[in-house]
Enzyme design. Structure first.
Site, PDB file in Angstrom:
ATOM      1  N   ASP A 137       0.815  -1.105  -0.132  1.00 42.29           N
ATOM      2  CA  ASP A 137       0.052   0.115  -0.131  1.00 42.29           C
ATOM      3  C   ASP A 137       0.868   1.224  -0.033  1.00 42.29           C
ATOM      4  O   ASP A 137       1.742   1.436   1.018  1.00 42.29           O
ATOM      5  CB  ASP A 137      -0.956   0.044   1.279  1.00 42.29           C
ATOM      6  N   ASP A 181      -3.211   2.599  -5.883  1.00 40.63           N
ATOM      7  CA  ASP A 181      -1.952   2.558  -4.970  1.00 40.63           C
ATOM      8  C   ASP A 181      -1.934   1.391  -4.071  1.00 40.63           C
ATOM      9  O   ASP A 181      -0.929   1.401  -3.274  1.00 40.63           O
ATOM     10  CB  ASP A 181      -2.225   3.933  -4.067  1.00 40.63           C
ATOM     11  N   GLU A 182      -2.630   0.249  -4.394  1.00 40.71           N
ATOM     12  CA  GLU A 182      -2.559  -1.111  -3.660  1.00 40.71           C
ATOM     13  C   GLU A 182      -2.263  -1.977  -4.431  1.00 40.71           C
ATOM     14  O   GLU A 182      -2.943  -1.970  -5.613  1.00 40.71           O
ATOM     15  CB  GLU A 182      -3.572  -1.071  -2.670  1.00 40.71           C
TER      16      GLU A 182
END
Length: 239
Positions: free
Chosen positions: A10, A106-107
Site C-alpha cells: 500500500d 495505489d495498492e
C-alpha cells in the site's frame, strides 16, 4: 511457513506523496489533494502525514479540513502522474512474482508463495527489499502486510504506517487484530458497522465471539462471512 505467502503493498498517502515529489518545498507543510478548491463542497482526496496530524481525513469536505487546519495547502490532482507511478511500482512488483493483483491505483496484492525464497531468507526480508526498491526508484514509500491470505495481509499493511512491514500469521490474529475496531476488517461498510453496533459488536474480537445465528439474521450470508474473516486463527483462510 504457511503454504501461501501473500503481500499487500500500500503506497503511503499516495496522491499527496506523488504531488510532493514535484513540490519538495511543501514537504514540511500540511497539504491535501482535493477537487475544485473554489467549491466549499470539494472533497479531500488525500493528505500528507503533517495534515493527518491535524486530524484531516480523506473524503471529508474542504471546509471541514480547513476548520481543523487553517493553513492547509490545497493542491489539485494530477491523475496522469498517479497512473505513471502506479505502473512503475507494479512493474517492480512483477519482478518478484507474476501474480500481482492491483486493488485500486495505489495498492496491490502479491502472491509470493512460490517465489519469496528466491529473493531472501524470509518473507519479511523480501518485503523490506521491495519497500527499499520502490523508495529508491520513485521516492515513494510503501507499507507492506505479510500474511497467509489477502484479508489479513491488507490488515497488516494498515497496522503500522508509514513505510513499515508487518507480518501477521494465523497464531497472531487474536493477539494483534481482535482489539481493533470492526471497521478495520475489509468489507465492513457503513451499514454493517451500524447493524453490528446495535448488537454491541464494536471490535473484531466482538465479531468473532458474536452469535452466528444472529449475524445471519441481521446481515445474511455477509454476516457469517465477516465472522469467518474475524476467526481466521481458528478456521481455514477463506480469501
Amino acid at each position: 511457513m504457511p503454504d501461501r505467502v501473500i503481500f499487500h503493498c500500500d503506497c503511503n498517502n499516495y496522491f499527496a506523496s506523488v504531488e510532493l515529489l514535484h513540490r519538495p518545498d511543501l514537504k514540511e507543510q500540511a497539504i491535501a489533494v482535493c477537487g475544485d478548491v473554489d467549491q466549499r463542497h470539494g472533497i479531500i482526496l488525500a493528505k500528507n502525514e503533517v495534515a493527518k496530524g491535524y486530524g484531516v481525513k480523506t473524503a471529508e469536505t474542504v471546509w471541514q479540513a480547513k476548520r481543523k487546519c487553517p493553513d492547509l495547502i490545497l493542491l489539485p490532482p494530477h491523475r496522469e502522474e498517479y497512473r505513471k507511478y502506479s505502473n512503475i511500482i507494479n512493474n517492480i512488483y512483477s519482478e518478484y512474482t507474476d501474480r500481482v493483483e492491483p486493488f485500486g491505483i495505489d495498492e496491490s496484492w502479491l502472491d509470493m508463495s512460490g517465489s519469496w525464497h528466491l529473493f531472501g531468507k524470509s518473507p519479511k526480508e523480501v518485503a523490506n527489499a521491495i519497500r527499499i526498491r520502490v523508495r529508491e526508484t520513485t521516492g515513494l514509500t510503501l507499507s507492506v502486510g505479510v500474511s497467509y491470505n489477502k484479508i489479513i495481509a491488507k490488515m497488516g499493511s494498515d497496522y503500522n504506517k508509514p513505510d513499515k512491514t508487518t507480518v501477521i500469521m494465523q497464531e497472531d490474529v487474536e493477539r494483534m487484530l481482535w482489539s481493533l475496531p470492526v471497521t478495520a476488517l475489509l468489507f465492513v461498510g457503513g451499514r454493517a458497522k451500524e447493524v453490528l453496533g446495535e448488537i454491541g459488536v464494536k471490535t473484531i474480537g466482538d465479531l468473532a465471539r458474536a452469535d452466528a445465528g444472529l449475524l445471519k439474521q441481521l446481515l445474511g450470508k455477509h454476516g457469517l462471512q465477516l465472522q469467518q474473516y474475524a476467526l481466521q486463527n481458528r478456521r481455514p483462510a477463506p480469501f
